[in-house]
Motif scaffolding. Structure first.
Motif, PDB file in Angstrom:
ATOM      1  N   SER A  95      41.546  41.926  38.929  1.00 14.42           N
ATOM      2  CA  SER A  95      41.461  43.351  38.576  1.00 14.42           C
ATOM      3  C   SER A  95      40.396  44.033  39.413  1.00 14.42           C
ATOM      4  O   SER A  95      40.576  45.167  39.863  1.00 14.42           O
ATOM      5  CB  SER A  95      41.118  43.516  37.093  1.00 14.42           C
ATOM      6  OG  SER A  95      42.133  42.938  36.305  1.00 14.42           O
ATOM      7  N   ASP A 163      48.385  46.529  37.298  1.00 16.47           N
ATOM      8  CA  ASP A 163      47.568  45.441  36.755  1.00 16.47           C
ATOM      9  C   ASP A 163      47.923  45.287  35.285  1.00 16.47           C
ATOM     10  O   ASP A 163      47.484  46.057  34.457  1.00 16.47           O
ATOM     11  CB  ASP A 163      46.087  45.785  36.945  1.00 16.47           C
ATOM     12  CG  ASP A 163      45.178  44.630  36.566  1.00 16.47           C
ATOM     13  OD1 ASP A 163      45.688  43.554  36.229  1.00 16.47           O
ATOM     14  OD2 ASP A 163      43.947  44.826  36.608  1.00 16.47           O
ATOM     15  N   HIS A 206      49.105  36.998  36.638  1.00 17.46           N
ATOM     16  CA  HIS A 206      48.274  35.877  36.166  1.00 17.46           C
ATOM     17  C   HIS A 206      48.998  34.569  36.334  1.00 17.46           C
ATOM     18  O   HIS A 206      50.195  34.478  36.092  1.00 17.46           O
ATOM     19  CB  HIS A 206      47.980  35.999  34.663  1.00 17.46           C
ATOM     20  CG  HIS A 206      47.310  37.265  34.297  1.00 17.46           C
ATOM     21  ND1 HIS A 206      46.019  37.522  34.654  1.00 17.46           N
ATOM     22  CD2 HIS A 206      47.758  38.341  33.622  1.00 17.46           C
ATOM     23  CE1 HIS A 206      45.694  38.715  34.199  1.00 17.46           C
ATOM     24  NE2 HIS A 206      46.733  39.243  33.582  1.00 17.46           N
TER      25      HIS A 206
HETATM   26 MG    MG Z   1      42.437  41.463  34.997  1.00 23.22          MG
END
Ligand code: MG
Ligand code: TYD
Length: 446
Positions: A95, A163, A206
Protein backbone atom coordinates in the motif's frame (compact mmCIF):
# COMPACT_ATOMS: atom_id res chain seq x y z
CA UNK A 1 -28.02 -15.60 -20.50
CA UNK A 2 -28.56 -18.47 -18.11
CA UNK A 3 -26.90 -19.32 -14.85
CA UNK A 4 -25.46 -22.69 -13.91
CA UNK A 5 -23.31 -23.92 -11.08
CA UNK A 6 -19.66 -24.62 -11.59
CA UNK A 7 -16.99 -25.71 -9.12
CA UNK A 8 -13.80 -23.64 -8.83
CA UNK A 9 -10.64 -24.28 -6.83
CA UNK A 10 -9.99 -21.23 -4.60
CA UNK A 11 -6.33 -22.07 -4.52
CA UNK A 12 -5.30 -22.46 -8.15
CA UNK A 13 -8.39 -21.33 -10.03
CA UNK A 14 -9.00 -24.64 -11.81
CA UNK A 15 -12.58 -25.13 -12.90
CA UNK A 16 -14.42 -28.43 -12.85
CA UNK A 17 -18.00 -29.53 -13.45
CA UNK A 18 -18.81 -30.47 -9.85
CA UNK A 19 -17.55 -30.22 -6.29
CA UNK A 20 -14.73 -32.54 -5.24
CA UNK A 21 -12.89 -32.75 -1.92
CA UNK A 22 -9.45 -32.39 -3.45
CA UNK A 23 -8.48 -30.26 -6.43
CA UNK A 24 -7.22 -32.49 -9.26
CA UNK A 25 -4.97 -29.65 -10.52
CA UNK A 26 -3.12 -28.49 -7.42
CA UNK A 27 -3.96 -31.35 -5.02
CA UNK A 28 -5.19 -28.93 -2.36
CA UNK A 29 -7.82 -30.36 0.02
CA UNK A 30 -11.07 -28.52 0.69
CA UNK A 31 -10.30 -25.66 -1.68
CA UNK A 32 -13.03 -26.37 -4.22
CA UNK A 33 -16.29 -24.43 -3.90
CA UNK A 34 -19.35 -24.39 -6.10
CA UNK A 35 -20.19 -21.00 -7.57
CA UNK A 36 -22.87 -19.93 -10.02
CA UNK A 37 -21.54 -18.87 -13.42
CA UNK A 38 -23.23 -17.28 -16.35
CA UNK A 39 -23.23 -18.99 -19.70
CA UNK A 40 -23.62 -17.05 -22.90
CA UNK A 41 -23.93 -18.48 -26.39
CA UNK A 42 -21.62 -16.73 -28.85
CA UNK A 43 -21.95 -16.21 -32.59
CA UNK A 44 -19.02 -15.37 -34.89
CA UNK A 45 -18.48 -11.69 -35.72
CA UNK A 46 -16.93 -10.02 -38.77
CA UNK A 47 -13.36 -8.92 -38.07
CA UNK A 48 -10.42 -7.40 -39.95
CA UNK A 49 -6.96 -8.96 -39.76
CA UNK A 50 -3.80 -6.85 -39.81
CA UNK A 51 -0.29 -7.84 -40.89
CA UNK A 52 2.03 -8.34 -37.93
CA UNK A 53 4.68 -6.20 -39.60
CA UNK A 54 2.29 -3.29 -40.03
CA UNK A 55 2.23 -2.46 -36.33
CA UNK A 56 4.50 0.21 -34.85
CA UNK A 57 6.90 -1.54 -32.48
CA UNK A 58 7.64 1.68 -30.60
CA UNK A 59 4.02 2.57 -30.02
CA UNK A 60 4.11 1.79 -26.31
CA UNK A 61 4.38 4.97 -24.28
CA UNK A 62 6.21 4.63 -20.99
CA UNK A 63 5.41 6.80 -18.03
CA UNK A 64 8.05 6.86 -15.28
CA UNK A 65 6.43 6.39 -11.87
CA UNK A 66 8.91 8.83 -10.38
CA UNK A 67 10.25 6.16 -8.04
CA UNK A 68 13.61 5.25 -9.51
CA UNK A 69 13.84 1.69 -8.19
CA UNK A 70 10.31 0.89 -9.36
CA UNK A 71 11.04 2.31 -12.81
CA UNK A 72 14.18 0.25 -13.07
CA UNK A 73 12.28 -2.96 -12.31
CA UNK A 74 9.55 -1.99 -14.77
CA UNK A 75 12.11 -1.26 -17.48
CA UNK A 76 11.69 2.53 -17.51
CA UNK A 77 8.15 3.12 -16.31
CA UNK A 78 4.61 1.88 -16.75
CA UNK A 79 3.41 1.32 -20.30
CA UNK A 80 0.24 3.15 -21.22
CA UNK A 81 -2.82 0.88 -21.17
CA UNK A 82 -0.98 -1.89 -19.33
CA UNK A 83 -1.89 -3.68 -16.13
CA UNK A 84 0.70 -4.06 -13.39
CA UNK A 85 0.10 -6.37 -10.44
CA UNK A 86 2.04 -5.71 -7.25
CA UNK A 87 1.93 -8.91 -5.23
CA UNK A 88 3.23 -9.54 -1.76
CA UNK A 89 2.48 -10.68 1.75
CA UNK A 90 0.44 -8.49 4.09
CA UNK A 91 2.58 -5.85 5.81
CA UNK A 92 5.44 -5.87 3.33
CA UNK A 93 4.63 -2.35 2.13
CA UNK A 94 2.47 -2.72 -1.00
CA UNK A 95 0.00 0.00 0.00
CA UNK A 96 2.85 2.34 0.83
CA UNK A 97 4.60 1.70 -2.46
CA UNK A 98 1.53 2.22 -4.66
CA UNK A 99 0.56 5.30 -2.67
CA UNK A 100 4.04 6.75 -3.19
CA UNK A 101 3.73 5.93 -6.89
CA UNK A 102 0.25 7.51 -7.04
CA UNK A 103 1.53 10.71 -5.39
CA UNK A 104 4.52 10.89 -7.72
CA UNK A 105 2.44 10.16 -10.83
CA UNK A 106 -0.17 12.68 -9.67
CA UNK A 107 2.31 15.50 -10.29
CA UNK A 108 1.78 15.11 -14.03
CA UNK A 109 -1.19 12.76 -14.53
CA UNK A 110 -4.75 12.29 -13.37
CA UNK A 111 -4.87 9.41 -10.93
CA UNK A 112 -7.87 7.57 -9.50
CA UNK A 113 -7.08 5.68 -6.31
CA UNK A 114 -9.55 3.00 -5.25
CA UNK A 115 -9.26 2.60 -1.47
CA UNK A 116 -10.83 -0.78 -0.85
CA UNK A 117 -8.64 -1.65 2.14
CA UNK A 118 -8.62 1.55 4.15
CA UNK A 119 -10.86 4.62 4.42
CA UNK A 120 -9.66 7.52 2.26
CA UNK A 121 -9.07 9.57 5.43
CA UNK A 122 -6.62 6.92 6.61
CA UNK A 123 -4.91 6.87 3.24
CA UNK A 124 -4.72 10.67 3.40
CA UNK A 125 -3.08 10.48 6.84
CA UNK A 126 -0.51 8.05 5.52
CA UNK A 127 0.09 10.16 2.40
CA UNK A 128 0.90 13.22 4.53
CA UNK A 129 4.14 11.56 5.63
CA UNK A 130 5.04 10.44 2.12
CA UNK A 131 5.12 13.71 0.23
CA UNK A 132 3.07 16.49 -1.31
CA UNK A 133 -0.48 15.48 -2.22
CA UNK A 134 -1.31 16.59 -5.78
CA UNK A 135 -4.89 17.64 -6.56
CA UNK A 136 -4.82 15.27 -9.52
CA UNK A 137 -5.01 12.26 -7.19
CA UNK A 138 -8.64 11.45 -6.47
CA UNK A 139 -10.02 8.66 -4.33
CA UNK A 140 -12.91 6.26 -4.64
CA UNK A 141 -13.95 4.33 -1.56
CA UNK A 142 -16.41 1.95 -3.23
CA UNK A 143 -14.54 -0.99 -4.75
CA UNK A 144 -17.59 -2.33 -6.61
CA UNK A 145 -16.72 -2.84 -10.28
CA UNK A 146 -19.61 -0.71 -11.53
CA UNK A 147 -18.49 2.17 -9.29
CA UNK A 148 -14.90 1.87 -10.53
CA UNK A 149 -15.95 1.87 -14.18
CA UNK A 150 -18.25 4.82 -13.45
CA UNK A 151 -15.37 6.73 -11.85
CA UNK A 152 -13.18 6.03 -14.87
CA UNK A 153 -15.91 7.27 -17.24
CA UNK A 154 -16.34 10.44 -15.20
CA UNK A 155 -12.72 11.27 -14.41
CA UNK A 156 -10.98 9.83 -17.49
CA UNK A 157 -7.72 9.41 -15.58
CA UNK A 158 -4.52 8.13 -17.14
CA UNK A 159 -3.67 6.06 -14.06
CA UNK A 160 -5.91 3.78 -11.98
CA UNK A 161 -4.57 2.40 -8.69
CA UNK A 162 -6.55 -0.30 -6.88
CA UNK A 163 -5.64 -1.37 -3.36
CA UNK A 164 -6.44 -4.22 -3.39
CA UNK A 165 -7.89 -6.39 -6.16
CA UNK A 166 -9.19 -8.76 -3.45
CA UNK A 167 -11.65 -6.08 -2.31
CA UNK A 168 -13.02 -5.46 -5.82
CA UNK A 169 -16.28 -7.22 -6.64
CA UNK A 170 -18.93 -7.20 -9.30
CA UNK A 171 -22.33 -7.09 -7.60
CA UNK A 172 -23.78 -9.03 -10.54
CA UNK A 173 -21.55 -12.01 -9.76
CA UNK A 174 -22.95 -13.94 -6.82
CA UNK A 175 -19.66 -15.09 -5.23
CA UNK A 176 -17.91 -13.26 -2.40
CA UNK A 177 -15.28 -10.51 -2.87
CA UNK A 178 -11.82 -12.05 -2.92
CA UNK A 179 -13.04 -15.35 -4.37
CA UNK A 180 -11.27 -16.64 -7.45
CA UNK A 181 -14.33 -15.97 -9.59
CA UNK A 182 -14.62 -12.33 -8.49
CA UNK A 183 -10.90 -11.66 -8.80
CA UNK A 184 -10.70 -13.26 -12.22
CA UNK A 185 -13.83 -11.69 -13.65
CA UNK A 186 -13.18 -8.21 -12.23
CA UNK A 187 -9.53 -8.41 -13.25
CA UNK A 188 -10.47 -9.36 -16.79
CA UNK A 189 -13.10 -6.59 -17.06
CA UNK A 190 -10.70 -3.96 -15.76
CA UNK A 191 -7.92 -5.17 -18.05
CA UNK A 192 -10.15 -4.94 -21.11
CA UNK A 193 -11.49 -1.55 -20.18
CA UNK A 194 -8.04 -0.17 -19.41
CA UNK A 195 -6.54 -1.45 -22.64
CA UNK A 196 -9.35 0.01 -24.72
CA UNK A 197 -9.00 3.43 -23.11
CA UNK A 198 -5.23 3.53 -22.65
CA UNK A 199 -5.51 3.70 -18.85
CA UNK A 200 -2.59 2.29 -16.89
CA UNK A 201 -3.67 0.15 -13.96
CA UNK A 202 -1.70 -0.66 -10.82
CA UNK A 203 -3.29 -3.51 -8.87
CA UNK A 204 -2.28 -4.55 -5.38
CA UNK A 205 -2.74 -8.26 -4.66
CA UNK A 206 -2.11 -10.08 -1.39
CA UNK A 207 -0.42 -13.43 -1.26
CA UNK A 208 0.25 -15.52 1.82
CA UNK A 209 3.56 -17.22 2.63
CA UNK A 210 2.41 -20.22 0.62
CA UNK A 211 1.35 -17.92 -2.22
CA UNK A 212 -1.97 -19.69 -1.98
CA UNK A 213 -4.63 -17.01 -1.60
CA UNK A 214 -7.07 -16.49 -4.43
CA UNK A 215 -6.13 -13.71 -6.71
CA UNK A 216 -2.55 -13.11 -7.73
CA UNK A 217 -2.15 -16.60 -9.16
CA UNK A 218 -5.17 -16.34 -11.43
CA UNK A 219 -4.27 -12.75 -12.24
CA UNK A 220 -0.76 -13.54 -13.42
CA UNK A 221 -2.01 -14.63 -16.83
CA UNK A 222 -4.20 -11.63 -17.22
CA UNK A 223 -1.84 -8.79 -16.37
CA UNK A 224 1.15 -7.49 -18.34
CA UNK A 225 3.56 -7.12 -15.47
CA UNK A 226 3.81 -8.94 -12.15
CA UNK A 227 5.98 -7.33 -9.50
CA UNK A 228 6.70 -9.28 -6.35
CA UNK A 229 7.48 -7.36 -3.19
CA UNK A 230 9.34 -9.43 -0.61
CA UNK A 231 11.02 -8.78 2.65
CA UNK A 232 11.20 -9.15 6.30
CA UNK A 233 8.37 -7.25 8.01
CA UNK A 234 10.48 -6.72 11.12
CA UNK A 235 12.86 -4.46 9.18
CA UNK A 236 15.66 -5.12 6.80
CA UNK A 237 15.73 -4.93 3.06
CA UNK A 238 12.56 -5.15 1.00
CA UNK A 239 13.09 -6.35 -2.51
CA UNK A 240 10.99 -5.60 -5.57
CA UNK A 241 11.35 -8.08 -8.41
CA UNK A 242 9.74 -8.48 -11.80
CA UNK A 243 8.25 -11.98 -12.07
CA UNK A 244 6.71 -11.28 -15.44
CA UNK A 245 7.18 -8.29 -17.72
CA UNK A 246 5.75 -8.09 -21.21
CA UNK A 247 7.68 -4.87 -21.80
CA UNK A 248 11.07 -5.52 -20.30
CA UNK A 249 13.47 -7.76 -18.47
CA UNK A 250 12.67 -9.57 -15.24
CA UNK A 251 16.29 -9.39 -14.15
CA UNK A 252 16.20 -6.01 -12.45
CA UNK A 253 15.51 -5.72 -8.75
CA UNK A 254 14.86 -2.76 -6.48
CA UNK A 255 15.98 -2.57 -2.83
CA UNK A 256 14.01 -0.54 -0.30
CA UNK A 257 14.02 0.27 3.36
CA UNK A 258 10.79 1.11 5.24
CA UNK A 259 11.19 4.37 7.13
CA UNK A 260 8.85 6.86 8.79
CA UNK A 261 8.72 8.69 5.47
CA UNK A 262 7.72 5.55 3.60
CA UNK A 263 9.85 3.34 1.38
CA UNK A 264 13.27 4.72 0.61
CA UNK A 265 15.49 3.26 -2.10
CA UNK A 266 18.68 1.59 -0.99
CA UNK A 267 21.04 2.50 -3.81
CA UNK A 268 24.10 0.86 -2.35
CA UNK A 269 22.77 -2.41 -0.96
CA UNK A 270 26.19 -3.73 0.02
CA UNK A 271 27.04 -0.65 2.08
CA UNK A 272 23.64 -0.90 3.76
CA UNK A 273 24.10 -4.59 4.55
CA UNK A 274 27.66 -4.21 5.84
CA UNK A 275 27.15 -1.02 7.86
CA UNK A 276 27.29 -2.56 11.34
CA UNK A 277 29.73 -5.36 10.63
CA UNK A 278 32.23 -6.26 13.40
CA UNK A 279 34.67 -8.11 11.14
CA UNK A 280 37.60 -10.36 12.01
CA UNK A 281 35.42 -12.71 14.04
CA UNK A 282 35.40 -16.49 13.66
CA UNK A 283 32.32 -17.64 11.77
CA UNK A 284 31.95 -14.62 9.51
CA UNK A 285 32.77 -14.14 5.84
CA UNK A 286 31.42 -12.05 3.00
CA UNK A 287 29.42 -13.61 0.17
CA UNK A 288 29.30 -12.03 -3.27
CA UNK A 289 25.70 -12.51 -4.42
CA UNK A 290 23.51 -11.51 -7.32
CA UNK A 291 19.76 -11.11 -7.39
CA UNK A 292 18.63 -10.97 -10.98
CA UNK A 293 21.29 -8.76 -12.52
CA UNK A 294 21.97 -6.87 -9.36
CA UNK A 295 25.06 -7.71 -7.33
CA UNK A 296 25.37 -7.22 -3.59
CA UNK A 297 27.80 -8.33 -0.93
CA UNK A 298 26.44 -9.56 2.39
CA UNK A 299 27.87 -11.08 5.51
CA UNK A 300 27.30 -14.77 6.17
CA UNK A 301 27.59 -15.73 9.81
CA UNK A 302 27.84 -19.21 11.24
CA UNK A 303 27.92 -20.47 14.78
CA UNK A 304 28.90 -24.08 15.42
CA UNK A 305 27.96 -25.21 18.92
CA UNK A 306 30.06 -27.21 21.41
CA UNK A 307 29.89 -31.00 21.28
CA UNK A 308 26.69 -32.22 22.85
CA UNK A 309 24.99 -35.52 23.42
CA UNK A 310 21.64 -34.26 22.16
CA UNK A 311 20.27 -36.83 19.76
CA UNK A 312 19.15 -34.30 17.17
CA UNK A 313 21.56 -31.40 16.68
CA UNK A 314 19.97 -28.17 15.52
CA UNK A 315 20.30 -26.81 11.99
CA UNK A 316 19.01 -23.26 11.96
CA UNK A 317 19.25 -20.94 8.98
CA UNK A 318 18.01 -17.41 8.44
CA UNK A 319 18.23 -15.83 5.03
CA UNK A 320 20.08 -18.77 3.49
CA UNK A 321 18.62 -21.89 1.90
CA UNK A 322 17.53 -24.08 4.81
CA UNK A 323 17.40 -27.19 2.65
CA UNK A 324 20.96 -26.77 1.39
CA UNK A 325 22.52 -26.34 4.81
CA UNK A 326 22.25 -30.01 5.93
CA UNK A 327 23.47 -31.01 2.46
CA UNK A 328 26.50 -28.72 2.75
CA UNK A 329 27.30 -30.09 6.21
CA UNK A 330 27.09 -33.63 4.83
CA UNK A 331 29.49 -32.69 2.03
CA UNK A 332 31.92 -31.15 4.55
CA UNK A 333 31.67 -34.29 6.66
CA UNK A 334 32.44 -36.59 3.77
CA UNK A 335 34.96 -34.49 1.86
CA UNK A 336 36.60 -32.15 4.37
CA UNK A 337 36.88 -34.53 7.33
CA UNK A 338 34.81 -32.30 9.57
CA UNK A 339 31.97 -33.71 11.55
CA UNK A 340 28.91 -31.84 12.73
CA UNK A 341 26.78 -34.79 13.85
CA UNK A 342 27.10 -33.86 17.52
CA UNK A 343 27.02 -30.07 17.14
CA UNK A 344 24.34 -27.46 16.57
CA UNK A 345 24.90 -25.28 13.50
CA UNK A 346 23.34 -21.84 13.02
CA UNK A 347 23.82 -19.90 9.78
CA UNK A 348 22.43 -16.54 8.83
CA UNK A 349 22.72 -13.90 6.14
CA UNK A 350 22.87 -10.61 8.01
CA UNK A 351 20.54 -7.68 7.33
CA UNK A 352 17.24 -9.36 6.52
CA UNK A 353 18.41 -10.24 3.03
CA UNK A 354 17.94 -13.62 1.36
CA UNK A 355 21.19 -15.12 0.12
CA UNK A 356 19.60 -18.34 -1.02
CA UNK A 357 21.39 -18.95 -4.31
CA UNK A 358 23.69 -21.99 -4.55
CA UNK A 359 26.46 -19.49 -5.29
CA UNK A 360 26.52 -18.75 -1.54
CA UNK A 361 27.61 -22.34 -0.73
CA UNK A 362 31.33 -21.56 -0.59
CA UNK A 363 30.84 -18.58 1.73
CA UNK A 364 28.56 -20.66 3.99
CA UNK A 365 31.09 -23.50 4.06
CA UNK A 366 33.91 -21.08 4.94
CA UNK A 367 31.81 -19.44 7.67
CA UNK A 368 30.94 -22.82 9.19
CA UNK A 369 34.56 -24.07 9.03
CA UNK A 370 35.80 -20.77 10.42
CA UNK A 371 33.48 -21.09 13.41
CA UNK A 372 34.26 -24.78 13.96
CA UNK A 373 38.04 -24.23 13.89
CA UNK A 374 37.78 -20.87 15.65
CA UNK A 375 39.77 -19.19 12.87
CA UNK A 376 38.88 -15.57 12.09
CA UNK A 377 38.76 -14.87 8.36
CA UNK A 378 39.88 -11.26 7.71
CA UNK A 379 37.03 -8.89 7.00
CA UNK A 380 38.24 -8.10 3.47
CA UNK A 381 37.75 -11.68 2.28
CA UNK A 382 34.83 -12.53 0.04
CA UNK A 383 33.68 -15.84 -1.48
CA UNK A 384 31.28 -17.28 -4.00
CA UNK A 385 30.82 -20.62 -5.74
CA UNK A 386 28.42 -23.54 -5.68
CA UNK A 387 29.49 -26.71 -3.89
CA UNK A 388 28.47 -30.01 -5.47
CA UNK A 389 27.84 -33.27 -3.68
CA UNK A 390 31.40 -34.45 -4.37
CA UNK A 391 32.75 -31.35 -2.68
CA UNK A 392 33.74 -29.71 -5.96
CA UNK A 393 33.42 -25.93 -6.23
CA UNK A 394 31.45 -25.04 -9.35
CA UNK A 395 31.21 -21.86 -11.33
CA UNK A 396 28.12 -19.67 -11.14
CA UNK A 397 26.60 -16.91 -13.26
CA UNK A 398 27.59 -13.28 -12.91
CA UNK A 399 31.15 -13.78 -11.62
CA UNK A 400 32.26 -10.45 -13.11
CA UNK A 401 29.47 -8.52 -11.41
CA UNK A 402 30.05 -10.28 -8.11
CA UNK A 403 33.77 -9.51 -8.14
CA UNK A 404 33.33 -5.90 -9.22
CA UNK A 405 30.90 -5.37 -6.35
CA UNK A 406 33.24 -7.13 -3.92
CA UNK A 407 36.07 -4.83 -5.00
CA UNK A 408 33.85 -1.80 -4.57
CA UNK A 409 33.17 -2.68 -0.91
CA UNK A 410 36.91 -2.98 -0.31
CA UNK A 411 37.47 -6.74 -0.51
CA UNK A 412 41.09 -7.72 -1.15
CA UNK A 413 40.89 -11.50 -1.38
CA UNK A 414 38.28 -13.62 -3.16
CA UNK A 415 37.67 -17.36 -2.86
CA UNK A 416 36.29 -18.26 -6.29
CA UNK A 417 35.66 -21.43 -8.33
CA UNK A 418 38.78 -22.77 -10.04
CA UNK A 419 37.49 -22.04 -13.54
CA UNK A 420 36.89 -18.36 -12.80
CA UNK A 421 39.48 -16.59 -14.96
CA UNK A 422 38.59 -13.01 -14.09
CA UNK A 423 41.34 -10.72 -12.82
CA UNK A 424 40.56 -7.50 -10.96
CA UNK A 425 43.16 -4.97 -9.83
CA UNK A 426 43.62 -5.05 -6.09
CA UNK A 427 41.68 -8.29 -5.63
CA UNK A 428 43.74 -11.43 -5.05
CA UNK A 429 42.04 -14.58 -6.33
CA UNK A 430 42.11 -17.85 -4.46
CA UNK A 431 40.86 -20.37 -7.01
CA UNK A 432 39.56 -23.50 -5.35
CA UNK A 433 38.59 -26.77 -7.00
CA UNK A 434 37.25 -28.44 -3.89
CA UNK A 435 36.05 -27.56 -0.38
CA UNK A 436 39.16 -29.36 0.90
CA UNK A 437 41.31 -26.73 -0.90
CA UNK A 438 39.26 -23.99 0.72
CA UNK A 439 39.80 -25.50 4.18
CA UNK A 440 43.55 -25.88 3.53
CA UNK A 441 43.82 -22.30 2.30
CA UNK A 442 42.02 -21.10 5.40
CA UNK A 443 44.44 -22.94 7.71
CA UNK A 444 47.53 -21.88 5.69
CA UNK A 445 46.61 -18.24 5.56
CA UNK A 446 45.12 -17.51 8.95
MG1 MG B 1 -2.17 -2.77 2.23
P1 TYD C 1 1.67 -1.38 4.13
O1 TYD C 1 2.08 -0.57 2.95
O2 TYD C 1 0.34 -1.10 4.71
O3 TYD C 1 1.78 -2.92 3.79
P2 TYD C 1 0.81 -3.84 2.85
O4 TYD C 1 -0.08 -2.96 2.06
O5 TYD C 1 1.75 -4.65 2.01
O6 TYD C 1 0.04 -4.73 3.78
O7 TYD C 1 2.79 -1.09 5.23
C1 TYD C 1 3.46 -2.06 5.96
C2 TYD C 1 3.98 -1.53 7.26
O8 TYD C 1 4.84 -0.43 7.09
C3 TYD C 1 2.89 -1.06 8.20
O9 TYD C 1 2.88 -1.93 9.31
C4 TYD C 1 3.30 0.29 8.64
C5 TYD C 1 4.67 0.50 8.15
N1 TYD C 1 4.92 1.86 7.63
C6 TYD C 1 6.07 2.53 8.03
O10 TYD C 1 6.88 2.01 8.80
N2 TYD C 1 6.33 3.79 7.52
C7 TYD C 1 5.46 4.40 6.66
O11 TYD C 1 5.72 5.54 6.22
C8 TYD C 1 4.28 3.70 6.26
C9 TYD C 1 3.32 4.33 5.32
C10 TYD C 1 4.06 2.44 6.76
Amino acid sequence: MKTRVQATCQSCGARMPRWVGRCPECSEWGSVVEEPTQVTSRVARDVTLEELGSHDPDASVRTPTGIEEVDRVLGGGVVRGSIVLLAGEPGVGKSTLVLQAALALGAAHDVVLVCGEEAPAQVRARATRLGPIPDAVRTLQDPELGAILGALDAAEPSILVIDSIQTVFDSEIPSAPGSVTQVRECGARLARYARDRGITVLLVGHVTKEGAVAGPRVLEHLVDVVLQFDGDRSGGVRILRGLKNRFGSTQEVGFFEMTNEGLVAIRDASAYLLADRCGNQPGSVLAACVDGRRPFVCEIQALVGERSTASMPRRTSIGVDGARLPQLLAVLHRHAETSFHDRDVYVSAVGGIRAAEPACDLAIALAVLSSLHNVAIPSDVVAFGEIGLSGEVRQVVGSDRRLAEARSVGSKLAFVPHSCAIEIDGLEMVRVRHVRDALEQMHDRW
